[in-house]
Write an enzyme that holds these catalytic residues in place. Sequence first.
Site, PDB file in Angstrom:
ATOM      1  N   GLY A   1      43.016  37.171  35.047  1.00 30.50           N
ATOM      2  CA  GLY A   1      44.471  37.338  35.089  1.00 30.50           C
ATOM      3  C   GLY A   1      44.911  38.776  35.250  1.00 30.50           C
ATOM      4  O   GLY A   1      46.084  39.092  35.098  1.00 30.50           O
ATOM      5  N   LEU A   2      43.974  39.670  35.564  1.00 31.70           N
ATOM      6  CA  LEU A   2      44.359  41.074  35.735  1.00 31.70           C
ATOM      7  C   LEU A   2      44.393  41.502  37.207  1.00 31.70           C
ATOM      8  O   LEU A   2      44.511  42.681  37.514  1.00 31.70           O
ATOM      9  CB  LEU A   2      43.415  41.988  34.936  1.00 31.70           C
ATOM     10  CG  LEU A   2      43.584  41.928  33.410  1.00 31.70           C
ATOM     11  CD1 LEU A   2      42.525  42.761  32.713  1.00 31.70           C
ATOM     12  CD2 LEU A   2      44.952  42.408  32.973  1.00 31.70           C
TER      13      LEU A   2
ATOM     14  N   SER B   1      42.045  41.159  39.715  1.00 24.81           N
ATOM     15  CA  SER B   1      40.865  41.828  40.290  1.00 24.81           C
ATOM     16  C   SER B   1      40.718  41.557  41.790  1.00 24.81           C
ATOM     17  O   SER B   1      40.440  42.482  42.566  1.00 24.81           O
ATOM     18  CB  SER B   1      39.596  41.425  39.545  1.00 24.81           C
ATOM     19  OG  SER B   1      39.323  40.071  39.776  1.00 24.81           O
TER      20      SER B   1
ATOM     21  N   VAL C   1      36.743  40.130  36.247  1.00 25.50           N
ATOM     22  CA  VAL C   1      36.969  39.105  37.286  1.00 25.50           C
ATOM     23  C   VAL C   1      37.526  37.821  36.646  1.00 25.50           C
ATOM     24  O   VAL C   1      37.173  37.483  35.518  1.00 25.50           O
ATOM     25  CB  VAL C   1      35.623  38.801  38.009  1.00 25.50           C
ATOM     26  CG1 VAL C   1      35.782  37.684  39.033  1.00 25.50           C
ATOM     27  CG2 VAL C   1      35.100  40.061  38.690  1.00 25.50           C
TER      28      VAL C   1
ATOM     29  N   ASP D   1      50.628  38.923  42.603  1.00 29.20           N
ATOM     30  CA  ASP D   1      49.529  39.877  42.342  1.00 29.20           C
ATOM     31  C   ASP D   1      49.459  40.952  43.422  1.00 29.20           C
ATOM     32  O   ASP D   1      49.476  42.151  43.133  1.00 29.20           O
ATOM     33  CB  ASP D   1      48.171  39.150  42.328  1.00 29.20           C
ATOM     34  CG  ASP D   1      47.912  38.409  41.040  1.00 29.20           C
ATOM     35  OD1 ASP D   1      48.897  38.098  40.345  1.00 29.20           O
ATOM     36  OD2 ASP D   1      46.735  38.136  40.733  1.00 29.20           O
TER      37      ASP D   1
END
Length: 307
Positions: A99-100, A102, A96, A146
């Site tokens: 930067g991925l 989530s 969380v 995103d």
Amino acid sequence: MKASAPGKIILFGEHAVVYGRPALAVPVTQVHADVEVLDSSRPGVWINAPIIDLHAELTSLPSDHPIASVILKLIQLFGFSQTPGLEINISSTIPVASGLGSGAAVSVALIRSLSSFFFHSLSDDEINIIAYEIEKLHHGTPSGIDNTVITYNVPVYFIKGQPIETFKTGKPFTIVIGDTGIPALTKESVGDVRRLWLKDTHYFENIFNEIAQISLIARRSIENGQPELLGELMDRNHALLQKLTVSSPELDKLVITAREAGAFGAKLSGGGRGGNMIALVEQARAESVASALISAGAKRTIITEIS
Ligand code: PMV
């Protein structure tokens, strides 16, 4: 009904993308969010999301809670006046606030599982629009990168407000992702950059233009099968992100470590201040760069091939 959505990383162009410049991002399928929707004999919509320590009935959550908000939007879209008893189990291997992606991955998996459960099919375009609305709750003024990469699950050359453009990789390349383990809110770094931009618009517009050039050249290099050129571009992009004040000592340390361990180049990825960095590596060196990152304090690493 189960659905899953991948994580993502931004290769080039974060922050500048909020100001209309292009950015490149790719899905990361090694990590994912998974949602299961089940019938329940208990009345109410029960949400279990152990990753964020959430075990609650829908009506007990504020209506702008990102998860509650997805469910409420779909209930409205499907035209239900009353929802049947439901159990919604949410799990995720995506760290969380790092930067991925989530938050976007949970939204997309939740939208997919609820729409399948109620036999209400939604196109990717429709899913992306809803997920973007939810991103606004997470991020304030998100570019939409995103939710787009995660919904379509393809590499994306993204320009805010423009139709989705994907890109092909002429030759596969390997990226090591290193997690500082420091959670950082994208909303804050984006807000800080906005304040700086308002104070000195000309200076920051120039930085965004330089980042835009890098994204353009990076896309060409990837499509022409010259990924080795990306290393230097990552180094340049990282230096510009430092000027935007979104790096941190921990990110800089991992970036330097990756370069010293033989990476072609490295940069922070995403909102910055914490979260993840990425390094372009020769496949044979990926493991040794990853272990150098761990020795330098990374909490975890992911090796991913972009093909
Ligand atoms: O921190 P992440 O990976 O969610 O990425 C944010 C990327 C930014 O460009 C900083 C913000 C945005 O909305 O595009």
